[in-house]
Scaffold this active site. Structure first.
Site, mmCIF file in Angstrom:
data_model
loop_
_atom_site.group_PDB
_atom_site.id
_atom_site.type_symbol
_atom_site.label_atom_id
_atom_site.label_comp_id
_atom_site.label_asym_id
_atom_site.label_seq_id
_atom_site.Cartn_x
_atom_site.Cartn_y
_atom_site.Cartn_z
ATOM 1 N N TYR A 1 9.494 14.031 17.213
ATOM 2 C CA TYR A 1 9.386 12.776 16.491
ATOM 3 C C TYR A 1 9.935 11.709 17.741
ATOM 4 O O TYR A 1 9.071 10.926 17.620
ATOM 5 C CB TYR A 1 10.766 12.717 15.638
ATOM 6 C CG TYR A 1 10.871 11.536 14.792
ATOM 7 C CD1 TYR A 1 10.053 11.026 13.991
ATOM 8 C CD2 TYR A 1 12.145 10.778 15.018
ATOM 9 C CE1 TYR A 1 10.322 9.592 13.148
ATOM 10 C CE2 TYR A 1 12.479 9.541 14.248
ATOM 11 C CZ TYR A 1 11.535 9.184 13.489
ATOM 12 O OH TYR A 1 11.727 7.921 12.725
ATOM 13 N N SER B 1 9.071 1.939 14.989
ATOM 14 C CA SER B 1 9.510 2.923 15.965
ATOM 15 C C SER B 1 10.995 3.484 15.367
ATOM 16 O O SER B 1 10.800 3.759 14.051
ATOM 17 C CB SER B 1 9.628 2.340 17.432
ATOM 18 O OG SER B 1 9.950 3.409 18.277
ATOM 19 N N ASP C 1 -3.730 5.794 2.671
ATOM 20 C CA ASP C 1 -3.040 6.879 3.348
ATOM 21 C C ASP C 1 -3.418 6.691 4.953
ATOM 22 O O ASP C 1 -4.610 6.798 5.374
ATOM 23 C CB ASP C 1 -3.743 8.268 2.922
ATOM 24 C CG ASP C 1 -3.198 9.735 3.557
ATOM 25 O OD1 ASP C 1 -2.948 9.471 4.717
ATOM 26 O OD2 ASP C 1 -3.267 10.498 2.921
ATOM 27 N N THR D 1 0.923 -1.146 0.055
ATOM 28 C CA THR D 1 0.044 -0.077 -0.183
ATOM 29 C C THR D 1 0.886 1.319 0.046
ATOM 30 O O THR D 1 1.965 1.281 0.371
ATOM 31 C CB THR D 1 -1.081 0.101 1.208
ATOM 32 O OG1 THR D 1 -0.389 0.360 2.346
ATOM 33 C CG2 THR D 1 -1.629 -1.295 1.540
ATOM 34 N N THR E 1 17.600 5.006 3.457
ATOM 35 C CA THR E 1 16.492 5.265 2.726
ATOM 36 C C THR E 1 16.220 6.677 2.475
ATOM 37 O O THR E 1 17.205 7.441 2.441
ATOM 38 C CB THR E 1 15.285 4.737 3.830
ATOM 39 O OG1 THR E 1 15.002 5.710 4.668
ATOM 40 C CG2 THR E 1 15.779 3.328 4.252
ATOM 41 N N LYS F 1 7.344 8.234 18.519
ATOM 42 C CA LYS F 1 7.715 7.011 18.215
ATOM 43 C C LYS F 1 7.900 6.483 19.878
ATOM 44 O O LYS F 1 7.662 5.134 20.127
ATOM 45 C CB LYS F 1 9.429 7.050 17.817
ATOM 46 C CG LYS F 1 9.480 7.435 16.381
ATOM 47 C CD LYS F 1 8.705 6.599 15.515
ATOM 48 C CE LYS F 1 8.905 6.574 13.993
ATOM 49 N NZ LYS F 1 8.131 5.778 13.256
#
Ligand code: NAP
Length: 280
Positions: A147, A133, A56, A32, A182, A151
């Site tokens: 952030y 996480s 989404d 997805t 990434t 997490k």
């Protein structure tokens, strides 16, 4: 035995690699993405195993539709991967609500709604939930407070889920990566618009880290994916899975500092119960 996956955020990074690695070993994957066209090449590479769906995570109806598609196509879901997420750099005082609240919608509430949508299917035959996480979910650091908060929320929710879902034969694995190469530091990090000189020596350093580190992160995401597959396959999967040496060091430091606080303050901090009732 072939298993069925639903993975969020398959347009790039960990999600995309997990979808590809799962299909490469013969599993069926509902890959997805916010824009499902971003995963059409995965479908083309594994036409019998990968199906695309639009999801989404901030739109619960799309999660419900994706779960329905997985059930109709595969007969159920064995492995849910809540991977979608992004970051925000900035001191807590620098951040604005319209900068940090949308991140909670994706990293926390999106994960919650996707999980809730998938749980009835998962409970039918048991399985695994993999929640992304971060090393940032193990310890807080200057410039990452918002952030960190998202997490840490993932950590607490996942630990509770692990207890709630054990009777159904559902394992929960909390993946806690250090820096991996990434698109995360590129397009998946936003930066607080306000930059206060007062935070130049602390949170401000995090802004430089992003600029200097994108494309040079030490972690190889393909190796991370191999470890995640191994954890999913294990007879006793780990609840916490820090990935890479940096996340491991973060965990070791956290344990040591937590231990220090416990030891130094224990005698005072535990003397807080009501006095025993001596009248009996
Ligand atoms: P990435 O390559 O930038 O991938 C992030 C993915 O999240 C993209 O597919 C993106 O999709 C998706 N996403 C963002 N908002 C979404 C939404 N509302 N709905 C659905 N999908 C959405 O970065 P990554 O490293 O693979 O990140 C994956 C997870 O790993 C994240 O949860 C991140 O916090 C965590 N993590 C990464 C690192 C690292 O160093 N790479 C370290 C610790 C934790 P679009 O294409 O639609 O934007």
């Amino acid at each position: 035995m072939s298993r069925s996956w639903l993975i969020t955020g398959c347009s790039s990074g960990f999600g995309r690699r997990l979808a590809s690695a799962a299909a490469a070993r013969g599993d069926r994957v509902l890959a997805t993405a916010r824009n499902s066209e971003a995963v059409f090449d995965l479908v083309a590479a594994f036409p019998d195993l990968v199906i695309a769906a639009q999801l989404d995570v901030t739109k619960p109806d799309t999660a419900a539709a994706a779960v329905a598609k997985a059930k109709a196509s595969f007969g159920g879901i064995d492995i849910l991967v809540n991977n979608a997420g992004y970051g925000l750099i900035g001191a807590v005082e620098e951040g604005a609500p319209d900068e940090y609240r949308p991140m909670f919608e994706v990293n926390v509430f999106g994960l919650i709604e996707t999980t809730r949508a998938a749980l009835p299917a998962l409970r039918e035959k048991g399985g695994t939930i993999v929640n992304f996480s971060s090393g940032a979910g193990i310890a807080g650091s200057a410039g990452s407070g918002f952030y960190n908060a998202t997490k840490f929320a993932v950590e607490g929710l996942s630990e509770a889920l692990a207890e709630e879902l054990r009777p159904f034969g559902i394992h929960v694995i909390i993946v806690e990566p250090g820096p991996f190469r990434t698109e995360f530091l590129g397009r998946s990090i936003t930066v607080a618009a306000l930059e206060m000189p007062e935070y130049a020596g602390t949170a401000g350093q995090r802004r430089h880290y992003r600029d200097e580190s994108d494309g040079h992160q030490p972690g190889d995401p393909d190796k991370a994916v191999a470890v995640i597959l191994r954890a999913i396959d294990a007879t006793a999967p780990p609840l916490h899975l820090p990935l890479g040496p940096i996340a491991h060091t973060t965990a070791e430091h956290k344990l040591a500092s937590f231990r220090r606080d416990l030891d130094r303050w224990k005698s005072v901090a535990i003397a807080t119960d009501f006095e025993a009732d001596n009248e009996a």
